[in-house]
Scaffold this motif. Structure first.
Motif, mmCIF file in Angstrom:
data_model
loop_
_atom_site.group_PDB
_atom_site.id
_atom_site.type_symbol
_atom_site.label_atom_id
_atom_site.label_comp_id
_atom_site.label_asym_id
_atom_site.label_seq_id
_atom_site.Cartn_x
_atom_site.Cartn_y
_atom_site.Cartn_z
ATOM 1 N N GLY A 17 0.859 -1.109 0.074
ATOM 2 C CA GLY A 17 0.130 -0.023 -0.125
ATOM 3 C C GLY A 17 0.821 1.471 0.042
ATOM 4 O O GLY A 17 0.138 2.377 -0.128
ATOM 5 N N SER A 18 2.074 1.149 0.129
ATOM 6 C CA SER A 18 3.087 2.317 0.101
ATOM 7 C C SER A 18 4.233 1.996 -0.198
ATOM 8 O O SER A 18 4.851 0.751 -0.290
ATOM 9 N N GLY A 19 5.183 3.075 -0.340
ATOM 10 C CA GLY A 19 6.587 2.947 -0.527
ATOM 11 C C GLY A 19 7.106 1.882 -1.490
ATOM 12 O O GLY A 19 6.684 2.015 -2.513
ATOM 13 N N ILE A 20 8.038 1.100 -0.951
ATOM 14 C CA ILE A 20 8.961 0.285 -1.855
ATOM 15 C C ILE A 20 7.844 -0.810 -2.546
ATOM 16 O O ILE A 20 7.773 -1.246 -3.410
ATOM 17 N N GLY A 21 6.972 -1.175 -1.500
ATOM 18 C CA GLY A 21 5.776 -2.299 -1.724
ATOM 19 C C GLY A 21 5.009 -1.590 -2.857
ATOM 20 O O GLY A 21 4.735 -2.567 -3.878
ATOM 21 N N ALA A 37 -1.809 -7.101 -4.146
ATOM 22 C CA ALA A 37 -1.326 -6.025 -3.036
ATOM 23 C C ALA A 37 -1.932 -6.259 -1.786
ATOM 24 O O ALA A 37 -3.036 -6.076 -1.419
ATOM 25 N N CYS A 38 -0.948 -6.669 -0.852
ATOM 26 C CA CYS A 38 -1.242 -6.720 0.756
ATOM 27 C C CYS A 38 -0.748 -5.530 1.358
ATOM 28 O O CYS A 38 0.206 -5.282 1.501
ATOM 29 N N ASP A 39 -1.455 -5.317 2.440
ATOM 30 C CA ASP A 39 -1.200 -4.214 3.481
ATOM 31 C C ASP A 39 -1.937 -4.241 4.603
ATOM 32 O O ASP A 39 -3.338 -4.847 4.624
ATOM 33 N N ILE A 40 -1.693 -3.885 5.711
ATOM 34 C CA ILE A 40 -2.471 -3.844 7.228
ATOM 35 C C ILE A 40 -3.399 -3.095 6.780
ATOM 36 O O ILE A 40 -4.606 -3.364 7.674
ATOM 37 N N LYS A 41 -3.547 -2.034 5.926
ATOM 38 C CA LYS A 41 -4.689 -1.265 5.573
ATOM 39 C C LYS A 41 -5.279 -1.685 4.309
ATOM 40 O O LYS A 41 -4.458 -1.310 3.125
ATOM 41 N N GLU A 42 -6.245 -2.262 4.317
ATOM 42 C CA GLU A 42 -6.846 -2.548 3.025
ATOM 43 C C GLU A 42 -7.215 -1.473 1.981
ATOM 44 O O GLU A 42 -6.883 -1.681 0.811
ATOM 45 N N SER A 43 -7.322 -0.226 2.565
ATOM 46 C CA SER A 43 -7.743 1.008 1.833
ATOM 47 C C SER A 43 -6.439 1.473 1.144
ATOM 48 O O SER A 43 -6.484 1.605 -0.190
ATOM 49 N N THR A 44 -5.054 1.249 1.703
ATOM 50 C CA THR A 44 -4.197 1.562 0.883
ATOM 51 C C THR A 44 -3.617 0.762 -0.225
ATOM 52 O O THR A 44 -3.306 1.093 -1.251
ATOM 53 N N ALA A 45 -4.050 -0.537 0.081
ATOM 54 C CA ALA A 45 -3.474 -1.696 -1.053
ATOM 55 C C ALA A 45 -4.706 -1.618 -2.125
ATOM 56 O O ALA A 45 -4.269 -1.438 -3.458
ATOM 57 N N ARG A 46 -5.899 -1.071 -1.722
ATOM 58 C CA ARG A 46 -6.681 -0.910 -2.876
ATOM 59 C C ARG A 46 -6.568 0.365 -3.704
ATOM 60 O O ARG A 46 -6.681 0.490 -5.065
#
Length: 251
Positions: A17-21, A37-46
């Motif tokens: 959801g951010s940065g290098i990922g 795309a996986c993230d602790i915050k689904e909104s940022t992955a989206r």
């Protein structure tokens, strides 16, 4: 790289959801991969997936890499959508742990290790087992460590230790998983323009630039390009490598 190089491959990126990922996700999509795309915050992955040309072909998931049940649920969701687990994996999820060792809180130390090191272990284990279950014998994992895992960084003992663990873990499992057709390598970034670095005051960022021979802080895409190279067949003879992407940074 041509789009055909990763065409048909499913790539899972933690911290997507951010940065290098996020940068790595975008390069993977550019090169033809199907991206999870996986993230602790689904909104940022989206948000990451919505940057793609056809978001419907890709997947955004909430994943807490420090918890086995969340990791397992992620793999199940990928299999449910694509009828196959990922064969490409980038472990980019990470947290920092800033503070002098003598006053650093035990809970914060544990969280840093749980996300950065344990999370890498849980995800590698889950993907490798899922590949075996589905009879897949060609894959590539890239673990994002840090140059601090080798050099150490004052007031970052937990972060340095966790990333040093990622380097050693990568070297160890690379000797196991190569027999399953999975290559595992790590990247050791130096200072990169992400939330972790930009949170520092300008005077600190200037000091970082002065300790970096190239004279600037790196961009997430400069790490992402290396990650995608390591995932591809163009790095076919690289197993257990630790690739420094630092601009020559000296802690």
């Amino acid at each position: 790289m041509t789009a055909e190089l990763l065409q048909g491959r499913i790539a899972l990126v933690t911290g997507g959801g951010s940065g290098i990922g996020r940068a790595t996700c975008r390069i993977l999509e550019r090169e033809g991969a199907t991206v999870v795309a996986c993230d602790i915050k689904e909104s940022t992955a989206r948000e990451t997936v919505n940057l793609f040309r056809d978001p419907s072909k890709h997947l955004a998931l909430m994943t807490d890499v420090s918890k086995a049940e969340s990791v397992d649920a992620t793999i199940s969701a990928v299999v449910a959508k694509y009828k196959s687990p990922p064969t490409l994996l980038v472990n980019s999820a990470g947290v920092t742990g800033i503070g002098p060792m003598k006053s650093f809180k035990e809970d914060s130390f544990k969280n840093c290790i749980d996300v950065n090191l344990k999370g890498t272990y849980l995800m590698c284990k889950a993907v490798a087992n899922a590949m075996e279950k589905h009879g897949l014998n060609k894959g590539s994992f890239v673990n994002i460590a840090s140059i601090t895992g080798i050099l150490g960084l004052k007031d970052n003992s937990c972060y340095s230790a966790s990333k040093g663990g990622v380097i050693a873990f990568t070297k160890a499992i690379s000797k196991e998983l190569i027999h399953d057709g999975i290559r595992v390598n790590s990247i050791l970034p130096g200072p990169i323009e992400t939330g972790m670095v930009s949170a520092h005051a300008e005077i600190v960022q200037q000091a970082i630039r002065e300790r970096t021979p190239i004279g600037r802080i790196g961009q997430p895409e400069e790490v992402g390009e290396v990650a995608v190279f390591l995932l591809s067949d163009r790095s076919s003879y690289m197993v257990g490598s630790s690739v420094e992407v630092t601009g020559g940074y000296i802690c």
